[in-house]
Design an enzyme around this catalytic site. Structure first.
Site, PDB file in Angstrom:
ATOM      1  N   LYS A 107      85.981  19.836  63.382  1.00 26.53           N
ATOM      2  CA  LYS A 107      84.988  19.071  63.398  1.00 26.53           C
ATOM      3  C   LYS A 107      84.276  20.693  65.098  1.00 26.53           C
ATOM      4  CE  LYS A 107      84.033  15.018  66.337  1.00 26.53           C
ATOM      5  NZ  LYS A 107      84.228  14.545  67.538  1.00 26.53           N
ATOM      6  N   TYR A 111      89.453  20.401  66.714  1.00 27.64           N
ATOM      7  CA  TYR A 111      87.410  19.861  67.477  1.00 27.64           C
ATOM      8  C   TYR A 111      87.548  21.196  68.096  1.00 27.64           C
ATOM      9  CZ  TYR A 111      83.828  17.478  69.430  1.00 27.64           C
ATOM     10  OH  TYR A 111      82.429  17.009  69.950  1.00 27.64           O
TER      11      TYR A 111
END
Length: 319
Positions: free
Chosen positions: A175, A150
């Protein structure tokens, strides 16, 4: 991208399929009024969430106040999610902090039966690209679970670093929460075939069309945590190319929601939880350092929520 094990390849396949089936659900974590974890309430809330048909579920992540959970509470939340999901959809648990702590949570998630891990941005320190890559290598070496990195806040990969993390056998995706589409396009072009990308912008629907133009149609939905009807209506309209409905939902609900969200630091979670309480969902308050909205903001939130639900009702009647 390094060759994947059969198990990692299956998780990757399931997550890719999930993004076409429904939104990615990031459930809230239920607390009692005194701040204690409320497992019974969480299970009831989660069951209602999963009944709406999301593509995958990501417990104990940002919306689920990962940073506010101790290890025992984290175990309870992830175990409950795996049991309620019962294999119907992928369970991707959050982990984070430095790699040593991230591995403690990773091993708990592995024991609880999670399918994969979302590696949250590390805390406070700035890092070099070599350090960011090494962080993922260390976590990957200590757990069999596939990892989705992420990038947000202090974490941001270059195309060359993206190629390096994609070469770690269990790192299957990224992400993105930076919303720098030029940079993201360079990352998607640098990635090997089969590498997963997710739109992780705050209130991701606002930028969903833009992300899709650079090859990242999959997104997480905080709105799904309190109004799955609205989130699902947007997802369906975007998937079906119904630009008029997408624009109407953005104009009449999502943009005003973001404007309300931006009033106070931490509202990206606090406002979502408050909206869930307004709908009678058993989620309880947020934990410090987050704070719950005051009366004026709650009033505006209630009016906006009613407007969004009325809009979806009208769209359904017209269909």
């Amino acid at each position: 991208m390094a060759a994947l094990s059969v198990e990692t390849d299956e998780v990757t396949r399931r997550l890719r399929a999930a993004t076409t089936r429904g939104v990615l659900s990031f459930p809230l974590t239920s607390f009692q009024a005194d701040g204690d974890l409320d497992e019974k309430a969480y299970r009831a809330y989660l069951a209602a969430q999963l009944a709406t048909g999301p593509g995958a579920v990501f417990p104990a992540c940002g919306t689920g106040e990962f940073s506010g959970l101790d290890e025992d509470e984290y175990r309870t939340v992830v175990t409950a999610t795996v049991e309620v999901a019962a294999g119907r959809l992928p369970v991707v648990a959050g982990t984070g902090y430095g790699w040593a702590q991230a591995l403690r949570f990773a091993r708990i998630a592995e024991e609880a039966g999670a399918d994969a891990l979302l590696v949250m941005p590390h805390y406070l320190v700035e890092a070099t690209q070599d350090g960011l890559v090494e962080q993922l290598r260390r976590i990957a070496a200590g757990t069999r679970l596939p990892l989705v990195a992420y990038q947000r806040g202090p974490v941001g990969f270059t195309p060359e670093s993206l190629r390096r993390i994609a070469d770690i056998p269990t790192v299957i995706g990224l992400k993105d929460g930076h919303s720098d589409l030029d940079r993201l396009q360079r990352l998607t072009l640098a990635a090997p075939d089969g590498f997963l990308f997710f739109n992780g912008a705050a209130t991701a629907e606002i930028q969903a069309r833009a992300y899709a133009t650079v090859g990242v149609p999959a997104y997480s939905s905080a709105v799904h945590a309190f109004a799955p009807e609205i989130a699902d209506a947007f997802f369906s309209a975007l998937r079906d190319g119904d630009e008029a409905t997408v624009s109407k939902l953005l104009r009449d609900f999502y943009v005003p929601f973001v404007e309300l969200r931006d009033r106070v630091p931490g509202y990206a979670v606090s406002l979502v939880k408050a909206a869930a309480r307004l709908r009678g969902l058993p989620v309880g308050p947020v934990r410090a350092p987050l704070t719950d909205p005051g009366p004026a903001d709650l009033g505006d939130l209630g009016e906006l929520l009613d407007r969004g639900l009325d809009l979806v009702g009208a769209l359904r009647r017209r269909a």
